[in-house]
Design a protein around this motif. Sequence first.
Motif, PDB file in Angstrom:
ATOM      1  N   GLN A 133       0.844  -1.194   0.000  1.00  7.37           N
ATOM      2  CA  GLN A 133       0.000   0.000   0.000  1.00  7.37           C
ATOM      3  C   GLN A 133       0.877   1.241   0.000  1.00  7.37           C
ATOM      4  N   PRO A 190      -2.538   6.775   1.076  1.00  4.00           N
ATOM      5  CA  PRO A 190      -3.251   6.860   2.351  1.00  4.00           C
ATOM      6  C   PRO A 190      -4.772   6.784   2.188  1.00  4.00           C
ATOM      7  N   ALA A 222      -3.873   1.297  -3.274  1.00  3.94           N
ATOM      8  CA  ALA A 222      -4.796   1.405  -2.144  1.00  3.94           C
ATOM      9  C   ALA A 222      -5.780   0.237  -2.178  1.00  3.94           C
ATOM     10  N   THR A 269      -4.004   1.872   7.570  1.00  4.32           N
ATOM     11  CA  THR A 269      -3.615   2.989   6.704  1.00  4.32           C
ATOM     12  C   THR A 269      -3.162   4.186   7.534  1.00  4.32           C
ATOM     13  N   ALA A 298      -5.856   8.491   7.243  1.00  2.00           N
ATOM     14  CA  ALA A 298      -6.575   7.545   6.390  1.00  2.00           C
ATOM     15  C   ALA A 298      -7.757   8.279   5.776  1.00  2.00           C
TER      16      ALA A 298
END
Length: 315
Positions: free
Chosen positions: A44, A47, A94, A184, A191
Amino acid sequence: MAPHSSGPDGPPAERSADLDDSTGDSTLALLLDRPFEIARPQIQTLPFVFASGHSGRNYPDRLIAESRLDPLTLRRSEDAFVDELFEGIAGLGAPLIAARFPRAYCDVNRAASELDVAMFHPRPALPIDAPTPRVAAGLGVIPRIVRDGAEIYARKLSPREAELRLTRLYKPYHAALADLAAETRKRFGIAIVVDCHSMPSALSVPDIVLGDRYGASAPPLLTGWVENAFVGSRFSIARNAPYAGGYTTMLYGRGSAGLFGLQIEINRNLYLDEDRIQRRPSFDALKKRLTDVLVRMTAIDPALLGGNALPLAAE
């Protein structure tokens, strides 16, 4: 960066003998075993967490049997194929979580306590709020109607139905979404939860409606950045009207805690035959346009929102 899909992560869903009765309903059995899908990037790098809570299209046999509506009419409330429209986000860095169960069966964009007690006999032994306008309109966490006001059920439901749907579908979905948001925020300092929906077409509805609860769930900088990304791809756009953001946007719209919530509504006329619930020939082209938008909208520097400018090294 190749994304991959998975079922529920983390601890198993709550189970009890009383809530495992899916005998003779193979679709329900599959949903209870895997109520959602998560498409994850290998690493990932953004964000963001994307969610599609209304695109589930696996309808339990018992829902169809208990309904006064035909299967196609039951799908009128579904945000059909929205999960597919946004699935490119996993390749950009993401995660995307998507409910597999339909909104007409259980609506994850409501509080668990938004139950219409008049739908059940006897009254469920669950926490229940005073009726909200959504519940009064038939659009609580277990909906009474589909779009256009058609009543779903021919008779009252057992309280066990509410317990089953909330315990085995609703709660696992929200637990997984909360885990994704927490992971996250730990990695990036913030996040941004983007709740993805589609809206019925109408002459007055633009291509896209962004909902930030009138600035309460996301700062103007973030909403403006996302709006510019859509405008740059020639989408017509409005903010907060007629959709300002639902329960999920409110739940994650807490800037002081490093959490932001934003809702995206897409005009169904851009990609969907709304009468037959089928993809239009324009579907693939719209998906590509949206993926281009996602590249721009997720390029925002987390430091502008109080987060880390660079992601932490992968564990």
